[in-house]
Structure formats: C-alpha cells, structure tokens
Design a protein around this motif. Sequence first.
Motif: not given
Length: 258
Positions: A45-46, A49-51
């Motif tokens: 998490s953090g 990946k999404s960025t």
Amino acid sequence: MNAISPSLAKMHGRKVTVHYGQKQALFDVDLDVPERMVTALIGPSGCGKSTFLRCLNRMNDVIDGCKVGGEITLDGQDIYDQKLDVVMLRARIGMVFQKPNPFPKSIYDNVAYGPRIHGMAGTKGELDEIVRSSLEKAGLWNEVKERLDQPGTGLSGGQQQRLCIARAIAVSPEVILMDEPCSALDPIATAKIEELIDELRENFTIVIVTHSMQQAARVSQKTAFFHLGHLIEWGDTEQIFTSPKDERTQGYITGRFG
Ligand SMILES: Nc1ncnc2c1ncn2[C@@H]1O[C@H](COP(=O)(O)OP(=O)(O)OP(=O)(O)O)[C@@H](O)[C@H]1O
C-alpha cells in the motif's frame, strides 16, 4: 536488461517521476507495457501503483498539485505533448475504477454515452450494434438484453463492473487501465471479471493494479513490483513469482511484508 523491443511495447515509460506538492511519489520509473498482454502492477500500500497507472492516461492532470515528469509514449507518441488532445487520449486509453461507477442512466445509455460524444455511430442501428457488441465482449449481454432501458445502478456489483468495462470498450480503446477492479466484488463476481480480462487481452492491452498476488499470477503475463515509489523489478509474471531477482520482491511475494 528488462527493456523490450519498441515494436512489441504499446506504451513506454521512461524516468517517470510524480510529485504531489513537495512529496515525491514516483522515482524514475522505466516500464514498458507490451501490446495485447496483461501487465499487473503490484506492491505494498502506498508504493505508487495507482499513481503510475494514472500517469498512463493523464488522470493525474486533474489532481491539484500533482506534477508528472519523464516521458510516457503510446505507439511512440509522447502523451504529455502540449498539442495532444487529452479527450482523444482517454478514448484510446480507457479506465475502469476500483468501485463500479455506472452513470445514473439506463444500461443502454451507459454504453452509448462514449460512442455518442465521439460521433462513432451514424444511425440508431449502428449505435445499437456498438452497445450490443460491447456488452457481449464484457460478458453481460445475456443478463441485460431484456432490460437495456433500466438503470445501470440497479445491477449487482459484479454486473455494474462489467457494465463499466462495456462502457470502456464501447469507444474502441487500445489500452484499458484497471485500478483494483475486483476489490469491491465477491469471489464469484471476481472470477467472472478475471475470466473476462483473460478474453479481453486478445484485443486490448491491459494494465491492472491489484493487491492480490493470486490475482496478478492468474491474470497477467507481465508483472511489475513497486516499493516506496520505485519500480524494483518487472518481467514475465512466472519469473517474478518463481525467481524474483530482488529480495524486496521476494519478501513481498512470500508475504513477509505488505
Ligand atoms: N492525491 C494525492 N495527494 C497527495 N498524495 C497522494 C495522492 N495520491 C496518492 N498520494 C500519495 O502518493 C503515494 C503513492 O500512492 P498510490 O495511491 O499511488 O499508491 P498505491 O500503491 O496505489 O497504494 P494503495 O495500494 O494503497 O492504493 C502515497 O504515499 C500516497 O499517500
């Protein structure tokens, strides 16, 4: 060397950096996205990946204070070129989000929305055909063909997510980005989406962010492991899961952290 032949890669990222205000979220990421394959982005998490996913269709543009550096290309063309039409880019690179987000419209209109704004159908018959084939490709047609005029929001969670996939497919994208598309779904709906992803890679290039290593192993051919904003390694999914080169990847896939 990890880099693959330019002719095989649909998208290239080179020295991609992202800052949210003062905070740096990605550091010099070099990643190639091969055509008609599924690339999974994994990591704790953090880790960014999404960025990174959002960099691929410039969704970070809409986040205040977010600054993207480096280079990202689609078929060799710089997608951050000032002259590039971002609306057209997002038609070529569609996106499916974590939580199914159908428009408050009928099932038909959810799918017809994109083709209408992009003027893709000359007649009602052509539009009907795009809607039907998109719902078929998303594995939803048989479940909804008798109730196309009913609200998309009235479907089950898994059906809503397949509707969102049909909506993305309807504008004939080349790449589909999926940000944890199954995280809000039960195991049966998840299995259906995973099967669908496997079918879709015949025609589309797919990049998926997932928290589930089992899912990455099941659906992807390439896997990229991120840690604290750095891309640690990427390559064939089988290699990443059976003989990772970096001990941080090894630690993550064996469940030692994450
Ligand atoms: N809109 C934002 N504003 C400020 N910081 C952000 C924003 N979005 C993400 N970040 C920060 O950037 C870093 C990377 O976040 P990102 O959401 O890309 O990670 P992730 O790997 O997708 O995480 P998760 O698996 O929890 O979704 C994190 O430190 C996060 O707090």
